[in-house]
Design a protein around this motif. Structure first.
Motif, PDB file in Angstrom:
ATOM      1  N   PHE A  53       0.775  -1.108  -0.010  1.00 13.13           N
ATOM      2  CA  PHE A  53      -0.028  -0.090  -0.086  1.00 13.13           C
ATOM      3  C   PHE A  53       0.808   1.199   0.026  1.00 13.13           C
ATOM      4  O   PHE A  53       0.296   2.349  -0.219  1.00 13.13           O
ATOM      5  CB  PHE A  53      -0.928  -0.191   1.125  1.00 13.13           C
ATOM      6  N   SER A  54       2.239   1.316   0.208  1.00 16.34           N
ATOM      7  CA  SER A  54       2.890   2.342   0.121  1.00 16.34           C
ATOM      8  C   SER A  54       3.098   2.645  -1.589  1.00 16.34           C
ATOM      9  O   SER A  54       3.600   3.924  -1.937  1.00 16.34           O
ATOM     10  CB  SER A  54       4.398   2.091   0.503  1.00 16.34           C
ATOM     11  N   PHE A  55       2.649   1.734  -2.455  1.00 19.95           N
ATOM     12  CA  PHE A  55       2.483   2.286  -3.844  1.00 19.95           C
ATOM     13  C   PHE A  55       1.336   2.304  -4.378  1.00 19.95           C
ATOM     14  O   PHE A  55       0.916   2.297  -5.654  1.00 19.95           O
ATOM     15  CB  PHE A  55       3.166   0.910  -4.782  1.00 19.95           C
ATOM     16  N   GLN A  61       8.579   9.169  -4.095  1.00 17.28           N
ATOM     17  CA  GLN A  61       9.163  10.228  -4.650  1.00 17.28           C
ATOM     18  C   GLN A  61       9.131  11.624  -3.581  1.00 17.28           C
ATOM     19  O   GLN A  61       9.986  12.517  -3.720  1.00 17.28           O
ATOM     20  CB  GLN A  61       8.712  10.883  -5.991  1.00 17.28           C
ATOM     21  N   ASP A  62       8.146  11.571  -2.832  1.00 17.20           N
ATOM     22  CA  ASP A  62       7.863  12.953  -1.999  1.00 17.20           C
ATOM     23  C   ASP A  62       7.598  12.137  -0.595  1.00 17.20           C
ATOM     24  O   ASP A  62       6.239  12.503  -0.140  1.00 17.20           O
ATOM     25  CB  ASP A  62       6.832  13.613  -2.482  1.00 17.20           C
ATOM     26  N   PRO A  63       8.377  11.483   0.114  1.00 20.27           N
ATOM     27  CA  PRO A  63       7.911  11.171   1.540  1.00 20.27           C
ATOM     28  C   PRO A  63       7.533  11.982   2.457  1.00 20.27           C
ATOM     29  O   PRO A  63       6.825  11.584   3.580  1.00 20.27           O
ATOM     30  CB  PRO A  63       9.052  10.118   1.831  1.00 20.27           C
ATOM     31  N   LEU A 111       5.108  15.271   9.084  1.00 22.62           N
ATOM     32  CA  LEU A 111       5.396  13.927   9.182  1.00 22.62           C
ATOM     33  C   LEU A 111       6.950  13.534   9.425  1.00 22.62           C
ATOM     34  O   LEU A 111       7.243  13.051  10.399  1.00 22.62           O
ATOM     35  CB  LEU A 111       4.922  13.130   7.702  1.00 22.62           C
ATOM     36  N   CYS A 112       7.613  14.365   8.694  1.00 22.33           N
ATOM     37  CA  CYS A 112       9.179  14.133   8.785  1.00 22.33           C
ATOM     38  C   CYS A 112       9.770  14.694  10.059  1.00 22.33           C
ATOM     39  O   CYS A 112      10.619  14.413  10.605  1.00 22.33           O
ATOM     40  CB  CYS A 112      10.015  14.615   7.544  1.00 22.33           C
ATOM     41  N   GLY A 113       8.913  15.932  10.547  1.00 23.53           N
ATOM     42  CA  GLY A 113       9.293  16.614  11.556  1.00 23.53           C
ATOM     43  C   GLY A 113       9.179  15.533  12.975  1.00 23.53           C
ATOM     44  O   GLY A 113       9.824  15.394  13.616  1.00 23.53           O
ATOM     45  N   SER A 114       7.733  15.016  12.849  1.00 21.48           N
ATOM     46  CA  SER A 114       7.803  13.931  13.997  1.00 21.48           C
ATOM     47  C   SER A 114       8.613  12.637  13.981  1.00 21.48           C
ATOM     48  O   SER A 114       9.011  12.239  14.849  1.00 21.48           O
ATOM     49  CB  SER A 114       6.214  13.462  13.850  1.00 21.48           C
ATOM     50  N   LEU A 115       8.966  12.451  12.628  1.00 17.00           N
ATOM     51  CA  LEU A 115       9.845  11.345  12.407  1.00 17.00           C
ATOM     52  C   LEU A 115      11.423  11.591  13.279  1.00 17.00           C
ATOM     53  O   LEU A 115      11.942  10.715  13.502  1.00 17.00           O
ATOM     54  CB  LEU A 115       9.843  10.666  11.014  1.00 17.00           C
ATOM     55  N   SER A 116      11.795  12.773  12.715  1.00 17.62           N
ATOM     56  CA  SER A 116      13.097  13.180  13.188  1.00 17.62           C
ATOM     57  C   SER A 116      13.039  13.460  14.754  1.00 17.62           C
ATOM     58  O   SER A 116      13.912  12.891  15.345  1.00 17.62           O
ATOM     59  CB  SER A 116      13.445  14.704  12.586  1.00 17.62           C
ATOM     60  N   LEU A 117      11.932  13.809  15.263  1.00 18.30           N
ATOM     61  CA  LEU A 117      11.880  13.998  16.645  1.00 18.30           C
ATOM     62  C   LEU A 117      11.952  12.591  17.421  1.00 18.30           C
ATOM     63  O   LEU A 117      12.531  12.410  18.386  1.00 18.30           O
ATOM     64  CB  LEU A 117      10.468  14.770  17.351  1.00 18.30           C
ATOM     65  N   SER A 118      11.062  11.481  16.882  1.00 14.53           N
ATOM     66  CA  SER A 118      11.357  10.322  17.437  1.00 14.53           C
ATOM     67  C   SER A 118      12.544   9.714  17.603  1.00 14.53           C
ATOM     68  O   SER A 118      13.074   8.842  18.389  1.00 14.53           O
ATOM     69  CB  SER A 118      10.121   9.397  16.733  1.00 14.53           C
ATOM     70  N   LEU A 119      13.348   9.947  16.234  1.00 14.85           N
ATOM     71  CA  LEU A 119      14.633   9.447  16.087  1.00 14.85           C
ATOM     72  C   LEU A 119      15.558  10.016  17.051  1.00 14.85           C
ATOM     73  O   LEU A 119      16.474   9.220  17.556  1.00 14.85           O
ATOM     74  CB  LEU A 119      15.183   9.373  14.647  1.00 14.85           C
ATOM     75  N   VAL A 129      -0.352   8.037   2.365  1.00 13.05           N
ATOM     76  CA  VAL A 129       0.512   7.010   1.872  1.00 13.05           C
ATOM     77  C   VAL A 129       1.928   7.086   2.259  1.00 13.05           C
ATOM     78  O   VAL A 129       2.569   5.909   2.442  1.00 13.05           O
ATOM     79  CB  VAL A 129       0.370   7.050   0.160  1.00 13.05           C
ATOM     80  N   GLN A 130       2.298   8.254   2.564  1.00 14.54           N
ATOM     81  CA  GLN A 130       3.683   8.434   2.969  1.00 14.54           C
ATOM     82  C   GLN A 130       4.208   7.775   4.404  1.00 14.54           C
ATOM     83  O   GLN A 130       5.159   7.207   4.704  1.00 14.54           O
ATOM     84  CB  GLN A 130       3.920   9.948   3.331  1.00 14.54           C
TER      85      GLN A 130
END
Length: 267
Positions: free
Chosen positions: A34-36, A56-58, A64-72, A235-236
């Protein structure tokens, strides 16, 4: 007629293991497929059309990427803190005798046996009574506290299996305490430390309940996924999940290859 049944009995364990592995990996396969997908509405729950737009644009979804960076970042610092403290505690519990040692051993297992919601509420009460502002630091402290027990358990099991005669041999060869620890003790304990660190990182990054209680206005990746599910999962999110799964698989395969090479080189 007996031949198929004999073959089934001989390979029953292997078949059961493969079916269990397929059952465990099925959610990852669904996320990857489902990512595709290119859904027509807000919800990415039914297959519509093949597309690579999300890959092409995750970071196409806001925050989204801000929360991902914070979790990492939280997972990294929580892993570092829990690994350092947990390793020292594990060595102290195995190598030294002191009062209340049995009680400390019992308390170490308490966070693992306690329901997360109880621990989350207790930590929230502690932070509120201390007047602490909920946010990055409260989440980090909470993650270190509940990851600590898992690190201690992993490292303690490794330290208990160590042969003390190796360290004694190093001391007989005029190695000092620091040199003995760095050259002998630490390399032998390294697999247990690494296992505890990887477990702590996975638990910290994946945690939702304790984080949700103590995050305040801070939004980590699991909290972002939960919030997105209420109004439509982009989808991201599947793209990020698939990418992390592939990274984990690559790391496991790399570790297996390194282990095989070391076994071949060893006499």
């Amino acid at each position: 007629m007996r031949t198929p049944f004999r073959w089934l009995r001989r390979n029953l364990v292997v078949i059961s293991g493969l079916l269990t592995l397929a059952y465990l990996l099925l959610p990852n396969v669904v996320v990857t497929v489902f990512s595709f997908n290119k859904p027509k509405g807000r919800f990415n729950y039914s297959w519509q059309e093949f597309s690579t737009d999300a890959w092409q644009d995750p970071c196409g979804v806001a925050d989204l990427c801000g929360s991902l960076s914070l979790s990492l970042r939280i997972a990294f610092w929580a892993t570092l803190g829990a690994t350092v403290l947990g390793t020292m505690i594990a060595f102290a519990l195995v190598r030294y005798r002191f009062r209340a040692r049995g009680a400390v051993n019992a308390l170490i297992f308490l966070p693992m046996a306690m329901p997360e919601v109880v621990m989350a509420a207790s930590l929230l009460t502690l932070f509120l009574n201390m007047g602490a502002q909920l946010g990055f630091w409260t989440v980090l402290i909470a993650h270190i506290m509940f990851c600590l027990s898992f690190v201690v358990t992993a490292v303690k099991a490794r330290v208990m299996s160590m042969d003390p005669r190796l360290e004694q041999a190093a001391q007989d060869l005029y190695a000092g305490p620091v040199q003995t620890f760095l050259r002998v003790t630490l390399p032998i304990a390294a697999p247990g430390i690494a296992a505890g660190a990887l477990l702590a990182f996975a638990l910290s990054f994946d945690d939702f309940i304790i984080t949700n209680f103590n995050a305040g206005s801070t939004v980590t990746f699991p909290m972002f996924v939960w919030g997105s599910a209420q109004r439509g999962t982009p989808v991201q999110i599947n793209v990020i999940g698939t990418a992390m799964f592939l990274v984990a698989v690559v790391l496991v395969l790399a570790g297996m290859l390194v282990g095989r090479r070391r076994n071949r080189k060893s006499p």
